[in-house]
Design a protein around this motif. Structure first.
Motif, PDB file in Angstrom:
ATOM      1  N   MET A 169       0.807  -1.209   0.000  1.00 23.73           N
ATOM      2  CA  MET A 169       0.000   0.000   0.000  1.00 23.73           C
ATOM      3  C   MET A 169       0.846   1.267   0.000  1.00 23.73           C
ATOM      4  SD  MET A 169      -3.148  -0.461  -0.424  1.00 23.73           S
ATOM      5  CE  MET A 169      -3.657   1.205  -0.030  1.00 23.73           C
ATOM      6  N   GLY A 170       2.000   1.226   0.632  1.00 22.78           N
ATOM      7  CA  GLY A 170       2.865   2.403   0.647  1.00 22.78           C
ATOM      8  C   GLY A 170       3.278   2.814  -0.753  1.00 22.78           C
ATOM      9  N   GLU A 171       3.756   1.846  -1.535  1.00 24.59           N
ATOM     10  CA  GLU A 171       4.147   2.136  -2.911  1.00 24.59           C
ATOM     11  C   GLU A 171       2.973   2.623  -3.735  1.00 24.59           C
ATOM     12  OE1 GLU A 171       6.630  -0.933  -4.798  1.00 24.59           O
ATOM     13  OE2 GLU A 171       6.699  -1.900  -2.839  1.00 24.59           O
ATOM     14  N   LEU A 172       1.804   2.023  -3.536  1.00 22.45           N
ATOM     15  CA  LEU A 172       0.634   2.401  -4.319  1.00 22.45           C
ATOM     16  C   LEU A 172       0.173   3.814  -3.979  1.00 22.45           C
ATOM     17  CD1 LEU A 172      -1.399  -0.936  -4.206  1.00 22.45           C
ATOM     18  CD2 LEU A 172      -0.050  -0.036  -6.096  1.00 22.45           C
ATOM     19  N   LEU A 173       0.249   4.207  -2.713  1.00 20.08           N
ATOM     20  CA  LEU A 173      -0.149   5.562  -2.325  1.00 20.08           C
ATOM     21  C   LEU A 173       0.780   6.603  -2.943  1.00 20.08           C
ATOM     22  CD1 LEU A 173      -1.109   5.125   1.435  1.00 20.08           C
ATOM     23  CD2 LEU A 173      -2.636   5.641  -0.469  1.00 20.08           C
ATOM     24  N   VAL A 174       2.077   6.312  -2.952  1.00 20.74           N
ATOM     25  CA  VAL A 174       3.028   7.227  -3.576  1.00 20.74           C
ATOM     26  C   VAL A 174       2.736   7.347  -5.069  1.00 20.74           C
ATOM     27  CG1 VAL A 174       5.450   7.607  -4.135  1.00 20.74           C
ATOM     28  CG2 VAL A 174       4.811   6.807  -1.862  1.00 20.74           C
ATOM     29  N   MET A 175       2.510   6.213  -5.720  1.00 15.61           N
ATOM     30  CA  MET A 175       2.198   6.231  -7.144  1.00 15.61           C
ATOM     31  C   MET A 175       0.888   6.970  -7.411  1.00 15.61           C
ATOM     32  SD  MET A 175       4.482   5.004  -9.085  1.00 15.61           S
ATOM     33  CE  MET A 175       3.445   4.917 -10.545  1.00 15.61           C
ATOM     34  N   ALA A 176      -0.089   6.794  -6.535  1.00 17.86           N
ATOM     35  CA  ALA A 176      -1.369   7.472  -6.722  1.00 17.86           C
ATOM     36  C   ALA A 176      -1.192   8.985  -6.703  1.00 17.86           C
ATOM     37  CB  ALA A 176      -2.353   7.036  -5.641  1.00 17.86           C
ATOM     38  N   SER A 177      -0.371   9.480  -5.785  1.00 13.76           N
ATOM     39  CA  SER A 177      -0.130  10.914  -5.716  1.00 13.76           C
ATOM     40  C   SER A 177       0.577  11.418  -6.967  1.00 13.76           C
ATOM     41  CB  SER A 177       0.705  11.239  -4.474  1.00 13.76           C
ATOM     42  OG  SER A 177       1.028  12.607  -4.441  1.00 13.76           O
ATOM     43  N   LEU A 178       1.607  10.701  -7.395  1.00 14.11           N
ATOM     44  CA  LEU A 178       2.362  11.115  -8.580  1.00 14.11           C
ATOM     45  C   LEU A 178       1.502  11.053  -9.840  1.00 14.11           C
ATOM     46  CD1 LEU A 178       5.774   9.356  -7.823  1.00 14.11           C
ATOM     47  CD2 LEU A 178       5.184  11.766  -7.504  1.00 14.11           C
ATOM     48  N   TRP A 179       0.666  10.026  -9.943  1.00 12.06           N
ATOM     49  CA  TRP A 179      -0.154   9.892 -11.139  1.00 12.06           C
ATOM     50  C   TRP A 179      -1.366  10.807 -11.109  1.00 12.06           C
ATOM     51  CZ3 TRP A 179       0.683   8.553 -15.834  1.00 12.06           C
ATOM     52  CH2 TRP A 179       1.789   7.753 -16.115  1.00 12.06           C
ATOM     53  N   THR A 180      -1.756  11.298  -9.949  1.00 16.26           N
ATOM     54  CA  THR A 180      -2.772  12.346  -9.915  1.00 16.26           C
ATOM     55  C   THR A 180      -2.238  13.600 -10.597  1.00 16.26           C
ATOM     56  OG1 THR A 180      -3.730  11.495  -7.862  1.00 16.26           O
ATOM     57  CG2 THR A 180      -4.222  13.776  -8.424  1.00 16.26           C
ATOM     58  N   ALA A 181      -0.969  13.914 -10.346  1.00 18.27           N
ATOM     59  CA  ALA A 181      -0.337  15.040 -11.034  1.00 18.27           C
ATOM     60  C   ALA A 181      -0.326  14.807 -12.540  1.00 18.27           C
ATOM     61  CB  ALA A 181       1.082  15.239 -10.506  1.00 18.27           C
ATOM     62  N   SER A 182       0.019  13.598 -12.962  1.00 15.46           N
ATOM     63  CA  SER A 182       0.043  13.294 -14.395  1.00 15.46           C
ATOM     64  C   SER A 182      -1.351  13.341 -14.996  1.00 15.46           C
ATOM     65  CB  SER A 182       0.664  11.908 -14.625  1.00 15.46           C
ATOM     66  OG  SER A 182       2.010  11.886 -14.206  1.00 15.46           O
ATOM     67  N   ALA A 183      -2.350  12.875 -14.244  1.00 17.00           N
ATOM     68  CA  ALA A 183      -3.731  12.903 -14.737  1.00 17.00           C
ATOM     69  C   ALA A 183      -4.195  14.340 -14.952  1.00 17.00           C
ATOM     70  CB  ALA A 183      -4.651  12.178 -13.762  1.00 17.00           C
ATOM     71  N   ILE A 184      -3.831  15.236 -14.053  1.00 17.20           N
ATOM     72  CA  ILE A 184      -4.196  16.649 -14.202  1.00 17.20           C
ATOM     73  C   ILE A 184      -3.518  17.237 -15.433  1.00 17.20           C
ATOM     74  CG2 ILE A 184      -3.913  18.934 -13.152  1.00 17.20           C
ATOM     75  CD1 ILE A 184      -4.306  17.554 -10.433  1.00 17.20           C
ATOM     76  N   ARG A 185      -2.269  16.851 -15.652  1.00 18.17           N
ATOM     77  CA  ARG A 185      -1.561  17.335 -16.843  1.00 18.17           C
ATOM     78  C   ARG A 185      -2.194  16.794 -18.126  1.00 18.17           C
ATOM     79  NH1 ARG A 185       1.983  14.673 -19.521  1.00 18.17           N
ATOM     80  NH2 ARG A 185       2.356  13.212 -17.812  1.00 18.17           N
ATOM     81  N   ILE A 186      -2.562  15.513 -18.123  1.00 16.51           N
ATOM     82  CA  ILE A 186      -3.199  14.924 -19.305  1.00 16.51           C
ATOM     83  C   ILE A 186      -4.548  15.588 -19.569  1.00 16.51           C
ATOM     84  CG2 ILE A 186      -4.174  12.795 -20.258  1.00 16.51           C
ATOM     85  CD1 ILE A 186      -2.051  11.261 -18.642  1.00 16.51           C
ATOM     86  N   GLU A 187      -5.303  15.853 -18.494  1.00 19.10           N
ATOM     87  CA  GLU A 187      -6.593  16.528 -18.657  1.00 19.10           C
ATOM     88  C   GLU A 187      -6.408  17.898 -19.287  1.00 19.10           C
ATOM     89  OE1 GLU A 187      -9.591  19.409 -17.857  1.00 19.10           O
ATOM     90  OE2 GLU A 187      -7.728  19.357 -16.682  1.00 19.10           O
TER      91      GLU A 187
END
Length: 253
Positions: A169-187
């Motif tokens: 879960m630790g790795e997934l939470l970090v990835m979720a935060s980083l990919w939220t940034a990427s999702a905002i950029r893609i949007e």
């Protein structure tokens, strides 16, 4: 940024859809601190309201894509054999396409709109979570506690979500935060090319696109939403770094 999005009706000084064509492209003033756009709408208010769309798309697409991708990665890693090979090759196919191209292909099939964009970005993100979840699962399935649970007949679904998922879960939470940034950029990228939320709903990508034709006469039109995208993406990246520092026992030492 999250608080700005939540309290947008309180913080925005004007209605983001209210037009004043007599004062279109007016420079920043006391009444309009960030100026007005080509329809005379308040850029500050539209920038504040646009945060809602960006955060909504970023968070929901990561939740959807992360859930599906993590489930695929864990299931493939635990099962192994032909199932693992089949699922992970599909993941590799999706990873071979650039993020923006994948989003364009999905939106070309589904059409535009907020819900379609969330699904498109979730499809872009899910293979990344599948790959992240797959590796640790290969190691965890050979751990003593997993082998002991398997030997006493623990069911597969309980094994996956009780004994394997919590350990990554630790790795997934970090990835979720980083990919939220990427999702905002893609949007923002998709909105820039006209595949985002339909006007007049404000989005940062759409505001940047509308302002490009006025860069020499009204540069604030594009610069303000551009700064908003930059600050938000940077904030989520810093959040990911902070989560990694907190959740990684090696870095705590």
């Amino acid at each position: 940024i999250v608080l700005v999005a939540i309290f947008a009706p309180v913080l925005a000084p004007h209605d983001p859809l209210e037009q004043d064509t007599f004062n279109r492209l007016s420079p920043p003033s006391a009444e309009y601190p960030l100026g007005q756009d080509d329809y005379g709408r308040d850029i500050l208010s539209r920038t504040i309201y646009a945060a809602r769309i960006s955060l909504l798309v970023g968070i929901l697409s990561v939740l959807l894509g992360g859930t599906v991708g993590t489930a695929v990665g864990i299931f493939a890693g635990y099962r192994g054999g032909a199932v693992e090979t089949f699922l992970m090759r599909i993941v590799d196919v999706f990873l071979a396409f650039p993020d923006l191209i994948t989003g364009l292909l999905v939106l070309a099939v589904l059409g535009g709109g907020l819900d379609k964009m969330i699904i498109a970005i979730a499809i872009v993100i899910s293979p990344r979570f599948a790959r992240i979840a797959h590796g640790p699962t290969l190691a965890l399935r050979e751990r003593d506690h997993v082998l002991a649970a398997r030997s006493v007949g623990v069911k597969e679904m309980r094994m996956l979500f009780r004994h394997i998922l919590p350990n990554m879960m630790g790795e997934l939470l970090v990835m979720a935060s980083l990919w939220t940034a990427s999702a905002i950029r893609i949007e923002a990228n998709l909105s820039f090319i006209g595949l985002g939320v339909s006007p007049p709903t404000p989005t940062w990508g759409q505001m940047i696109r509308d302002g490009t034709v006025h860069l020499t006469t009204a540069p604030w039109f594009s610069i303000v939403p551009g700064i908003a995208v930059f600050v938000t993406v940077l904030a989520f990246n810093l959040l990911g770094d902070g989560l990694r520092d907190v959740l990684d026992p090696k870095l705590q030492n």
